[in-house]
Scaffold this active site. Structure first.
Site, short mmCIF file in Angstrom:
data_model
loop_
_atom_site.label_atom_id
_atom_site.label_comp_id
_atom_site.label_asym_id
_atom_site.label_seq_id
_atom_site.Cartn_x
_atom_site.Cartn_y
_atom_site.Cartn_z
N ARG A 47 0.83 -1.21 0.00
CA ARG A 47 0.00 0.00 0.00
C ARG A 47 0.86 1.26 0.00
O ARG A 47 0.44 2.30 -0.49
CB ARG A 47 -0.95 -0.01 1.19
CG ARG A 47 -2.11 -0.99 1.01
CD ARG A 47 -2.98 -1.13 2.26
NE ARG A 47 -3.21 0.09 2.98
CZ ARG A 47 -4.41 0.56 3.31
NH1 ARG A 47 -5.49 -0.10 2.99
NH2 ARG A 47 -4.53 1.67 4.00
N ARG A 58 0.99 13.03 -9.19
CA ARG A 58 0.72 14.43 -8.86
C ARG A 58 1.92 15.31 -9.24
O ARG A 58 1.75 16.38 -9.82
CB ARG A 58 0.39 14.59 -7.38
CG ARG A 58 0.03 16.00 -6.98
CD ARG A 58 -1.18 16.57 -7.71
NE ARG A 58 -2.38 15.89 -7.31
CZ ARG A 58 -3.34 15.50 -8.16
NH1 ARG A 58 -3.25 15.74 -9.45
NH2 ARG A 58 -4.41 14.87 -7.71
N HIS A 61 2.04 15.93 -12.83
CA HIS A 61 1.12 17.00 -13.22
C HIS A 61 1.78 18.37 -13.09
O HIS A 61 1.34 19.34 -13.72
CB HIS A 61 -0.14 16.98 -12.35
CG HIS A 61 -1.05 15.84 -12.64
ND1 HIS A 61 -1.85 15.28 -11.68
CD2 HIS A 61 -1.30 15.14 -13.78
CE1 HIS A 61 -2.55 14.29 -12.22
NE2 HIS A 61 -2.24 14.19 -13.49
N SER A 87 9.16 3.86 3.16
CA SER A 87 9.25 2.66 4.00
C SER A 87 9.14 3.10 5.44
O SER A 87 10.04 3.76 5.95
CB SER A 87 10.57 1.91 3.77
OG SER A 87 10.69 0.84 4.69
N GLY A 88 8.03 2.75 6.08
CA GLY A 88 7.83 3.16 7.47
C GLY A 88 8.97 2.70 8.35
O GLY A 88 9.59 3.49 9.06
N SER A 89 9.28 1.43 8.29
CA SER A 89 10.32 0.85 9.15
C SER A 89 11.72 1.18 8.68
O SER A 89 12.66 1.22 9.46
CB SER A 89 10.17 -0.67 9.20
OG SER A 89 10.48 -1.25 7.93
N GLY A 90 11.88 1.39 7.37
CA GLY A 90 13.21 1.58 6.81
C GLY A 90 13.99 0.28 6.74
O GLY A 90 15.20 0.28 6.54
N GLU A 91 13.28 -0.83 6.89
CA GLU A 91 13.92 -2.15 6.90
C GLU A 91 13.40 -3.05 5.78
O GLU A 91 13.84 -4.19 5.65
CB GLU A 91 13.70 -2.85 8.24
CG GLU A 91 14.21 -2.07 9.45
CD GLU A 91 15.74 -1.91 9.47
OE1 GLU A 91 16.45 -2.68 8.79
OE2 GLU A 91 16.21 -0.99 10.16
N THR A 92 12.47 -2.57 4.96
CA THR A 92 11.89 -3.40 3.92
C THR A 92 12.95 -3.73 2.87
O THR A 92 13.64 -2.84 2.36
CB THR A 92 10.70 -2.67 3.26
OG1 THR A 92 9.84 -2.19 4.29
CG2 THR A 92 9.93 -3.58 2.34
N SER A 150 -1.93 1.49 8.26
CA SER A 150 -2.81 2.39 7.51
C SER A 150 -2.45 3.86 7.70
O SER A 150 -2.45 4.63 6.74
CB SER A 150 -4.27 2.17 7.91
OG SER A 150 -4.72 0.91 7.50
N GLU A 153 0.48 4.93 5.47
CA GLU A 153 0.11 5.02 4.06
C GLU A 153 -0.77 6.23 3.77
O GLU A 153 -0.57 6.93 2.78
CB GLU A 153 -0.61 3.73 3.65
CG GLU A 153 0.26 2.50 3.80
CD GLU A 153 -0.46 1.30 4.37
OE1 GLU A 153 -1.70 1.35 4.57
OE2 GLU A 153 0.22 0.28 4.63
N ASP A 161 0.55 15.24 -1.45
CA ASP A 161 -0.32 16.31 -1.92
C ASP A 161 0.05 17.65 -1.29
O ASP A 161 -0.05 18.70 -1.93
CB ASP A 161 -1.79 15.98 -1.64
CG ASP A 161 -2.37 14.99 -2.65
OD1 ASP A 161 -1.79 14.84 -3.75
OD2 ASP A 161 -3.39 14.36 -2.33
#
Length: 186
Positions: A47, A58, A61, A87-92, A150, A153, A161
């Site tokens: 996500r 965006r 545009h 990457s929230g964790s920075g570990e993905t 959630s 994301e 935006d």
């Protein structure tokens, strides 16, 4: 909580708290990097990738050359380019591999995440922290009651935006003129 308005209120309050506690200097640095880049690439998974694709669209545009890593028309990255990692964790694993490769190509890497001390920090030239924590240690950190990640994301999408609006205002872009960059095969 089973009431729609209560649930919606929880979500919007969490997003507002998160975005209100983002460091504006980190955003200014990211905007500067976007403006200086010849091309801006995005990488993430799940996500998070969906949010990043929306940000890429965006910015396109606004006339920024954007690419999502892995898209069929992705060009070569050079030292003139910027990679934005979500990457929230920075570990993905996948974003880490791509960030490492971008640094080998002497590109600039910006990480948007929650953990400034993650493995991604060894590759990132800039970091934008979304202050989300499952175990808040400060008043600025937001604890989410939503499933999974959630809040990260959602906040990432709205951060994109917000950045786009800041660029529009800073560069005095006439909103009507942006339609020239909008898809017209629809």
């Amino acid at each position: 909580m089973v009431n729609y308005k209560e649930a919606a209120g929880v979500i919007t309050n969490e997003i507002t708290s998160t975005l209100n506690n983002v460091d504006s200097q980190e955003i200014e640095q990211l905007i500067e990097q976007i403006n200086q880049a010849e091309k801006v690439f995005f990488v993430g998974v799940g996500r998070v990738l969906l949010s990043l694709k929306s940000i890429a669209k965006r910015l396109a545009h606004l006339g920024v050359q954007t690419y999502v890593v892995g898209q069929i028309t992705e060009p070569a990255m050079t030292e003139k380019d910027l990679l934005i990692v979500g990457s929230g964790s920075g570990e993905t694993a996948f974003p880490l591999i791509i960030a490492k490769k971008a640094k080998e190509l002497n590109a600039t890497v910006a990480h948007i995440g929650t953990n400034p001390n993650s493995s991604m920090s060894q590759y990132a030239d800039a970091f934008v922290r979304l202050p989300i924590s499952s175990n808040p240690e400060t008043d600025e950190e937001v604890q989410s009651y939503q499933p999974m990640k959630s809040l990260f994301e959602q906040s990432l999408l709205l951060l994109g935006d917000t950045i786009a609006l800041m660029i529009v205002k800073k560069e005095n872009i006439e909103l009507h003129s942006l339609w020239e960059y909008h898809a017209n095969l629809e």
